[in-house]
Write a protein that holds these residues in place. Sequence first.
Motif, mmCIF file in Angstrom:
data_model
loop_
_atom_site.group_PDB
_atom_site.id
_atom_site.type_symbol
_atom_site.label_atom_id
_atom_site.label_comp_id
_atom_site.label_asym_id
_atom_site.label_seq_id
_atom_site.Cartn_x
_atom_site.Cartn_y
_atom_site.Cartn_z
ATOM 1 N N MET A 1 -57.213 41.144 31.550
ATOM 2 C CA MET A 1 -56.025 40.299 31.498
ATOM 3 C C MET A 1 -55.222 40.643 30.250
ATOM 4 O O MET A 1 -55.773 40.711 29.164
ATOM 5 C CB MET A 1 -56.458 38.833 31.498
ATOM 6 C CG MET A 1 -55.293 37.886 31.643
ATOM 7 S SD MET A 1 -55.814 36.164 31.891
ATOM 8 C CE MET A 1 -56.201 36.218 33.612
ATOM 9 N N ASN A 2 -53.945 40.850 30.390
ATOM 10 C CA ASN A 2 -53.094 41.222 29.262
ATOM 11 C C ASN A 2 -52.798 40.012 28.388
ATOM 12 O O ASN A 2 -52.502 38.940 28.892
ATOM 13 C CB ASN A 2 -51.759 41.796 29.765
ATOM 14 C CG ASN A 2 -51.948 43.054 30.559
ATOM 15 O OD1 ASN A 2 -52.876 43.808 30.311
ATOM 16 N ND2 ASN A 2 -51.089 43.281 31.530
ATOM 17 N N GLU A 3 -52.870 40.187 27.084
ATOM 18 C CA GLU A 3 -52.505 39.123 26.163
ATOM 19 C C GLU A 3 -50.987 39.141 25.971
ATOM 20 O O GLU A 3 -50.377 40.188 25.846
ATOM 21 C CB GLU A 3 -53.196 39.315 24.811
ATOM 22 C CG GLU A 3 -54.673 39.041 24.846
ATOM 23 C CD GLU A 3 -55.018 37.612 25.239
ATOM 24 O OE1 GLU A 3 -54.344 36.677 24.768
ATOM 25 O OE2 GLU A 3 -55.967 37.437 26.008
ATOM 26 N N VAL A 4 -50.405 37.980 25.954
ATOM 27 C CA VAL A 4 -48.968 37.843 25.777
ATOM 28 C C VAL A 4 -48.746 37.068 24.478
ATOM 29 O O VAL A 4 -49.539 36.190 24.150
ATOM 30 C CB VAL A 4 -48.358 37.070 26.977
ATOM 31 C CG1 VAL A 4 -46.880 36.838 26.790
ATOM 32 C CG2 VAL A 4 -48.607 37.841 28.263
ATOM 33 N N GLN A 47 -51.374 35.727 37.317
ATOM 34 C CA GLN A 47 -52.682 36.370 37.475
ATOM 35 C C GLN A 47 -52.891 37.460 36.423
ATOM 36 O O GLN A 47 -53.992 37.649 35.934
ATOM 37 C CB GLN A 47 -52.783 36.974 38.877
ATOM 38 C CG GLN A 47 -54.115 37.627 39.173
ATOM 39 C CD GLN A 47 -54.171 38.115 40.612
ATOM 40 O OE1 GLN A 47 -53.649 37.504 41.522
ATOM 41 N NE2 GLN A 47 -54.808 39.258 40.807
ATOM 42 N N ASP A 48 -51.816 38.167 36.063
ATOM 43 C CA ASP A 48 -51.917 39.318 35.166
ATOM 44 C C ASP A 48 -51.688 39.006 33.689
ATOM 45 O O ASP A 48 -51.969 39.835 32.834
ATOM 46 C CB ASP A 48 -50.901 40.394 35.588
ATOM 47 C CG ASP A 48 -51.206 40.970 36.965
ATOM 48 O OD1 ASP A 48 -52.354 40.810 37.433
ATOM 49 O OD2 ASP A 48 -50.294 41.556 37.576
ATOM 50 N N ASN A 49 -51.128 37.842 33.371
ATOM 51 C CA ASN A 49 -50.724 37.538 31.993
ATOM 52 C C ASN A 49 -51.065 36.105 31.616
ATOM 53 O O ASN A 49 -51.279 35.265 32.474
ATOM 54 C CB ASN A 49 -49.205 37.725 31.828
ATOM 55 C CG ASN A 49 -48.767 39.122 32.167
ATOM 56 O OD1 ASN A 49 -49.028 40.055 31.428
ATOM 57 N ND2 ASN A 49 -48.121 39.282 33.304
ATOM 58 N N THR A 80 -52.397 25.895 30.737
ATOM 59 C CA THR A 80 -51.070 26.371 30.368
ATOM 60 C C THR A 80 -50.099 25.231 30.643
ATOM 61 O O THR A 80 -50.053 24.726 31.761
ATOM 62 C CB THR A 80 -50.672 27.593 31.221
ATOM 63 O OG1 THR A 80 -51.640 28.623 31.035
ATOM 64 C CG2 THR A 80 -49.292 28.096 30.821
ATOM 65 N N PRO A 81 -49.342 24.801 29.636
ATOM 66 C CA PRO A 81 -48.380 23.726 29.880
ATOM 67 C C PRO A 81 -47.321 24.160 30.897
ATOM 68 O O PRO A 81 -46.915 25.328 30.909
ATOM 69 C CB PRO A 81 -47.744 23.465 28.515
ATOM 70 C CG PRO A 81 -48.495 24.265 27.535
ATOM 71 C CD PRO A 81 -49.340 25.251 28.259
#
Length: 127
Positions: A1-4, A47-49, A80-81
Amino acid sequence: MNEVPAKNILIVEDDDIMLKVVERILKREGYGVEIARDGKEALQKVQDNKYALIITDLMMPYANGFEIISKVNGNAEKRTPVIILSSLGNEDSIMEGFKMGADDFLRKPVMVGELVIRVKRLIDQNK
Protein backbone atom coordinates in the motif's frame (compact mmCIF):
# COMPACT_ATOMS: atom_id res chain seq x y z
CA MET A 1 0.00 0.00 0.00
CA ASN A 2 1.43 3.39 -0.97
CA GLU A 3 1.92 5.95 1.77
CA VAL A 4 0.41 9.34 1.04
CA PRO A 5 1.47 12.57 2.79
CA ALA A 6 -0.41 13.25 6.03
CA LYS A 7 -2.26 16.19 4.51
CA ASN A 8 -3.43 14.42 1.35
CA ILE A 9 -7.17 14.54 0.65
CA LEU A 10 -9.26 12.53 -1.81
CA ILE A 11 -12.19 14.38 -3.37
CA VAL A 12 -14.86 12.14 -4.91
CA GLU A 13 -17.21 14.21 -7.05
CA ASP A 14 -18.81 13.72 -10.46
CA ASP A 15 -19.69 17.41 -10.95
CA ASP A 16 -16.63 18.98 -12.61
CA ILE A 17 -17.39 22.52 -11.41
CA MET A 18 -17.84 21.47 -7.78
CA LEU A 19 -14.74 19.29 -8.03
CA LYS A 20 -12.58 22.17 -9.29
CA VAL A 21 -13.93 24.58 -6.66
CA VAL A 22 -13.19 22.24 -3.75
CA GLU A 23 -9.82 21.25 -5.23
CA ARG A 24 -8.77 24.90 -5.60
CA ILE A 25 -9.83 25.78 -2.04
CA LEU A 26 -7.93 22.86 -0.52
CA LYS A 27 -4.77 23.38 -2.59
CA ARG A 28 -4.76 27.05 -1.60
CA GLU A 29 -4.81 25.88 2.05
CA GLY A 30 -1.72 23.73 1.43
CA TYR A 31 -3.33 20.31 1.14
CA GLY A 32 -2.34 17.69 -1.38
CA VAL A 33 -5.39 16.75 -3.41
CA GLU A 34 -6.27 13.70 -5.46
CA ILE A 35 -9.53 13.48 -7.36
CA ALA A 36 -11.90 10.71 -8.40
CA ARG A 37 -14.74 11.50 -10.76
CA ASP A 38 -16.88 8.48 -9.89
CA GLY A 39 -17.27 5.84 -7.23
CA LYS A 40 -15.38 3.16 -9.13
CA GLU A 41 -12.29 5.36 -9.47
CA ALA A 42 -12.59 6.33 -5.80
CA LEU A 43 -12.74 2.72 -4.62
CA GLN A 44 -9.58 1.94 -6.61
CA LYS A 45 -7.73 4.93 -5.13
CA VAL A 46 -8.84 4.02 -1.60
CA GLN A 47 -7.59 0.47 -2.10
CA ASP A 48 -4.18 1.67 -3.32
CA ASN A 49 -3.56 4.70 -1.07
CA LYS A 50 -4.08 6.18 2.39
CA TYR A 51 -5.63 9.60 2.85
CA ALA A 52 -5.83 12.06 5.72
CA LEU A 53 -9.44 12.79 4.69
CA ILE A 54 -11.98 11.86 2.05
CA ILE A 55 -14.64 14.25 0.80
CA THR A 56 -17.36 12.45 -1.15
CA ASP A 57 -20.59 13.16 -2.92
CA LEU A 58 -23.37 10.63 -2.32
CA MET A 59 -24.99 10.24 -5.72
CA MET A 60 -22.45 9.22 -8.38
CA PRO A 61 -22.06 6.66 -11.17
CA TYR A 62 -20.69 3.14 -10.56
CA ALA A 63 -20.52 3.33 -6.75
CA ASN A 64 -22.21 5.86 -4.50
CA GLY A 65 -20.83 7.71 -1.50
CA PHE A 66 -22.34 5.20 0.94
CA GLU A 67 -20.31 2.41 -0.67
CA ILE A 68 -17.15 4.49 -0.40
CA ILE A 69 -17.76 5.24 3.29
CA SER A 70 -18.39 1.56 3.95
CA LYS A 71 -15.24 0.47 2.11
CA VAL A 72 -13.02 3.08 3.74
CA ASN A 73 -14.05 2.42 7.31
CA GLY A 74 -15.30 -1.14 7.11
CA ASN A 75 -12.05 -2.98 7.76
CA ALA A 76 -9.35 -0.36 8.29
CA GLU A 77 -6.94 -0.49 11.22
CA LYS A 78 -7.18 3.29 11.48
CA ARG A 79 -10.30 5.15 10.41
CA THR A 80 -10.13 7.69 7.62
CA PRO A 81 -12.30 10.74 8.31
CA VAL A 82 -15.03 11.31 5.72
CA ILE A 83 -17.00 14.44 4.87
CA ILE A 84 -20.15 14.01 2.80
CA LEU A 85 -20.58 16.84 0.31
CA SER A 86 -24.02 16.62 -1.21
CA SER A 87 -26.99 18.56 -2.49
CA LEU A 88 -29.19 15.82 -1.00
CA GLY A 89 -30.74 17.50 1.97
CA ASN A 90 -33.02 14.79 3.19
CA GLU A 91 -32.40 13.74 6.74
CA ASP A 92 -32.54 10.00 6.00
CA SER A 93 -29.59 10.20 3.59
CA ILE A 94 -27.55 12.29 6.00
CA MET A 95 -28.29 9.99 8.94
CA GLU A 96 -27.45 6.90 6.86
CA GLY A 97 -24.08 8.46 6.02
CA PHE A 98 -23.34 9.10 9.69
CA LYS A 99 -24.40 5.56 10.65
CA MET A 100 -21.95 4.19 8.08
CA GLY A 101 -19.08 6.20 9.52
CA ALA A 102 -19.13 9.66 7.95
CA ASP A 103 -17.75 12.34 10.25
CA ASP A 104 -19.36 15.45 8.81
CA PHE A 105 -21.81 16.74 6.21
CA LEU A 106 -21.63 19.82 4.00
CA ARG A 107 -24.45 20.92 1.73
CA LYS A 108 -23.72 22.07 -1.82
CA PRO A 109 -22.93 24.73 -2.80
CA VAL A 110 -20.11 24.74 -0.28
CA MET A 111 -19.09 27.83 1.68
CA VAL A 112 -15.32 28.30 1.54
CA GLY A 113 -14.77 29.15 5.21
CA GLU A 114 -16.96 26.32 6.45
CA LEU A 115 -15.16 23.77 4.26
CA VAL A 116 -11.72 24.90 5.43
CA ILE A 117 -12.65 24.84 9.12
CA ARG A 118 -14.25 21.39 8.94
CA VAL A 119 -11.34 19.92 6.96
CA LYS A 120 -8.75 21.31 9.39
CA ARG A 121 -10.72 20.06 12.40
CA LEU A 122 -10.98 16.49 11.11
CA ILE A 123 -7.36 16.29 9.98
CA ASP A 124 -6.08 17.76 13.26
CA GLN A 125 -8.20 15.29 15.29
CA ASN A 126 -6.72 12.33 13.42
CA LYS A 127 -3.01 13.14 13.52
